[in-house]
Write a protein that holds these residues in place. Structure first.
Motif, mmCIF file in Angstrom:
data_model
loop_
_atom_site.group_PDB
_atom_site.id
_atom_site.type_symbol
_atom_site.label_atom_id
_atom_site.label_comp_id
_atom_site.label_asym_id
_atom_site.label_seq_id
_atom_site.Cartn_x
_atom_site.Cartn_y
_atom_site.Cartn_z
ATOM 1 N N GLY A 114 0.802 -1.213 0.000
ATOM 2 C CA GLY A 114 0.000 0.000 0.000
ATOM 3 C C GLY A 114 0.839 1.269 0.000
ATOM 4 N N GLU A 115 2.079 1.149 0.457
ATOM 5 C CA GLU A 115 2.902 2.353 0.540
ATOM 6 C C GLU A 115 3.396 2.795 -0.843
ATOM 7 O OE1 GLU A 115 7.049 3.758 2.653
ATOM 8 O OE2 GLU A 115 6.251 1.781 3.094
ATOM 9 N N TRP A 116 3.624 1.814 -1.723
ATOM 10 C CA TRP A 116 4.195 2.117 -3.034
ATOM 11 C C TRP A 116 3.196 1.824 -4.144
ATOM 12 C CZ3 TRP A 116 8.683 4.417 -2.105
ATOM 13 C CH2 TRP A 116 9.377 4.079 -0.940
ATOM 14 N N ASP A 117 3.265 2.639 -5.226
ATOM 15 C CA ASP A 117 2.395 2.401 -6.382
ATOM 16 C C ASP A 117 3.112 1.569 -7.426
ATOM 17 O OD1 ASP A 117 0.330 4.234 -5.438
ATOM 18 O OD2 ASP A 117 1.867 5.762 -5.788
ATOM 19 N N CYS A 118 4.414 1.498 -7.263
ATOM 20 C CA CYS A 118 5.215 0.865 -8.300
ATOM 21 C C CYS A 118 6.506 0.375 -7.661
ATOM 22 C CB CYS A 118 5.516 1.925 -9.364
ATOM 23 S SG CYS A 118 6.748 1.453 -10.546
ATOM 24 N N ALA A 119 6.969 -0.776 -8.093
ATOM 25 C CA ALA A 119 8.267 -1.243 -7.624
ATOM 26 C C ALA A 119 9.103 -1.530 -8.855
ATOM 27 C CB ALA A 119 8.121 -2.497 -6.769
ATOM 28 N N ALA A 120 10.287 -0.958 -8.907
ATOM 29 C CA ALA A 120 11.101 -1.067 -10.114
ATOM 30 C C ALA A 120 12.486 -1.563 -9.766
ATOM 31 C CB ALA A 120 11.191 0.299 -10.789
ATOM 32 N N VAL A 121 13.124 -2.133 -10.756
ATOM 33 C CA VAL A 121 14.419 -2.753 -10.517
ATOM 34 C C VAL A 121 15.526 -1.904 -11.125
ATOM 35 C CG1 VAL A 121 15.838 -4.774 -11.009
ATOM 36 C CG2 VAL A 121 13.427 -5.048 -10.449
ATOM 37 N N ARG A 122 16.578 -1.710 -10.348
ATOM 38 C CA ARG A 122 17.744 -1.036 -10.935
ATOM 39 C C ARG A 122 18.965 -1.887 -10.642
ATOM 40 N NH1 ARG A 122 20.719 2.445 -7.089
ATOM 41 N NH2 ARG A 122 22.042 3.219 -8.734
ATOM 42 N N ARG A 123 19.818 -1.961 -11.639
ATOM 43 C CA ARG A 123 21.025 -2.768 -11.430
ATOM 44 C C ARG A 123 22.115 -1.856 -10.908
ATOM 45 N NH1 ARG A 123 22.817 -4.047 -17.644
ATOM 46 N NH2 ARG A 123 22.349 -1.996 -18.434
ATOM 47 N N VAL A 124 22.862 -2.391 -9.941
ATOM 48 C CA VAL A 124 23.861 -1.549 -9.304
ATOM 49 C C VAL A 124 25.246 -1.745 -9.909
ATOM 50 C CG1 VAL A 124 22.735 -1.109 -7.114
ATOM 51 C CG2 VAL A 124 23.901 -3.272 -7.457
ATOM 52 N N ASP A 125 25.374 -2.683 -10.828
ATOM 53 C CA ASP A 125 26.644 -2.786 -11.537
ATOM 54 C C ASP A 125 26.338 -3.097 -12.999
ATOM 55 O OD1 ASP A 125 25.826 -5.360 -11.654
ATOM 56 O OD2 ASP A 125 27.663 -6.245 -10.902
ATOM 57 N N ARG A 126 27.375 -3.094 -13.791
ATOM 58 C CA ARG A 126 27.178 -3.386 -15.202
ATOM 59 C C ARG A 126 28.150 -4.468 -15.627
ATOM 60 N NH1 ARG A 126 24.678 0.066 -18.656
ATOM 61 N NH2 ARG A 126 23.427 1.650 -17.666
ATOM 62 N N ARG A 127 28.347 -5.441 -14.742
ATOM 63 C CA ARG A 127 29.335 -6.466 -15.088
ATOM 64 C C ARG A 127 28.887 -7.251 -16.319
ATOM 65 N NH1 ARG A 127 28.244 -10.399 -10.039
ATOM 66 N NH2 ARG A 127 28.521 -8.432 -9.001
ATOM 67 N N GLY A 128 29.881 -7.673 -17.089
ATOM 68 C CA GLY A 128 29.572 -8.425 -18.296
ATOM 69 C C GLY A 128 29.331 -7.517 -19.496
#
Ligand code: UDP
Ligand code: MG
Length: 317
Positions: A114-128
């Motif tokens: 209920g607190e969030w309308d959206c949950a999104a993913v972010r990558r913290v590295d760019r390995r590969g």
């Protein structure tokens, strides 16, 4: 039971899409109080992707597919998927398992809390990823965040789970030049960021060449900032000021030391420089004009060739 629509853009993903479905349905089967529907969007694939989608839909009533008349790009595919989603929750995911379905329960929990309308993913590295590409990507995020009021989060993937309200807001932005990273942020709502490490593609290859990414980055800047136009005018003003001082200098020198026939090499440099600046600024103007031109035509974002699945009927559009 709440319905979750999972939207999967697929462009030549015959090697990956089957594995994706197996993984995703294993995870989604275990979600409490959630029914899942899948909307696979075949973005004009030239390989066997559509056949695989048909076969999946034949075996699984929760699978629907849309097939475009040609390749319209991932942005168009996401838009089509969101338009066809029926769920009160919707998630966008890549077909190559770079958006791990294992994160879905966490995203779901955030949104259902209920607190969030959206949950999104972010990558913290760019390995590969090739280092040069990562460097350009980082510079791009720095630049666009300086230029645009809309926050574009570095490393944000398109993988996110949203409430219906946010999906409807996104669909109201019917622009033709779609830059989702900006659109998701522009519509607002409360977004929880879930961090993850970079996952390499499960099969097949990336559809994004360096050049395609560069064009995409420029499109993003033009779509979410008018700063380049301001830069062009400021540049013009600075050059006007400089020329004013140059004129003063020439007049004073003329009065003090008389005739001056020398100086044509510097003149050539100045002319070349100014011509360059003028063309550059005209180019900026041209970019905005071209985008405006495309928007004004009001062309559809995508065109369906076929669709099917879900209720067992094929060929309805
Ligand atoms: N994709 C698409 N249309 C395109 C290019 C890509 O629908 O014109 C899809 C692709 O099938 C995949 C997702 O967008 O599901 C991400 O593409 P890709 O994995 O090639 O990009 P990367 O992860 O390398 O940034
Ligand atoms: Mg990928």
């Amino acid at each position: 039971m709440a319905l979750l629509s999972i939207i999967v853009p697929c462009y030549n993903e015959e090697a990956a899409v089957g594995t994706f479905f197996t993984h995703a349905s294993a995870v989604c089967g275990g979600l409490d109080g959630i029914d899942t529907e899948y909307i696979f969007v075949d973005d004009g694939s030239t390989d066997g992707t559509l056949d695989i989608l048909r076969a999946l839909a034949a075996d699984h009533p929760e699978v629907r597919w849309l097939s475009f008349s040609r390749n319209f790009g991932k942005e168009a595919a996401m838009f089509a998927g969101l338009e066809h989603a029926r769920g009160e929750l919707a998630a966008v995911m890549d077909a190559d398992l770079q958006d791990p379905p294992e994160l879905l329960p966490e995203l779901l929990e955030a949104v259902r809390g209920g607190e969030w309308d959206c949950a999104a993913v972010r990558r913290v590295d760019r390995r590969g990823e090739p280092p040069i590409r990562s460097w350009f990507a980082r510079q791009f995020y720095k630049l666009i965040n300086k230029m645009s009021k809309t926050e574009i989060v570095d490393g944000a993937r398109d993988f996110r789970l949203m409430k219906r309200q946010m999906v409807d807001a996104i669909l109201r932005l019917g622009e033709y030049n779609r830059f989702s990273k900006g659109i998701f942020s522009w519509v607002g709502f409360r977004t929880k960021w879930v961090e993850t490490v970079n996952v390499e593609r499960s099969a097949g290859e990336s559809k994004w060449s360096f050049f395609k990414l560069l064009v995409y980055a420029l499109d993003g800047i033009i779509a979410f900032s008018t700063a380049p136009l301001a830069i062009a005018s400021v540049l013009g003003l600075i050059l006007c000021a400089a020329s004013f001082f140059a004129i003063l200098f020439v007049i004073v020198r003329q009065l003090v030391s008389g005739g001056s026939a020398f100086g044509w090499p510097s003149l050539v440099c100045i002319i070349l420089f100014l011509a360059g600046v003028q063309l550059f600024c005209m180019g900026i103007l041209g970019q905005y004009l071209a985008k405006t031109y495309l928007e004004v035509k009001k062309r559809p974002i995508y065109i369906l060739r076929e669709s099917g699945g879900g209720d067992g009927h094929e060929g309805k559009t």
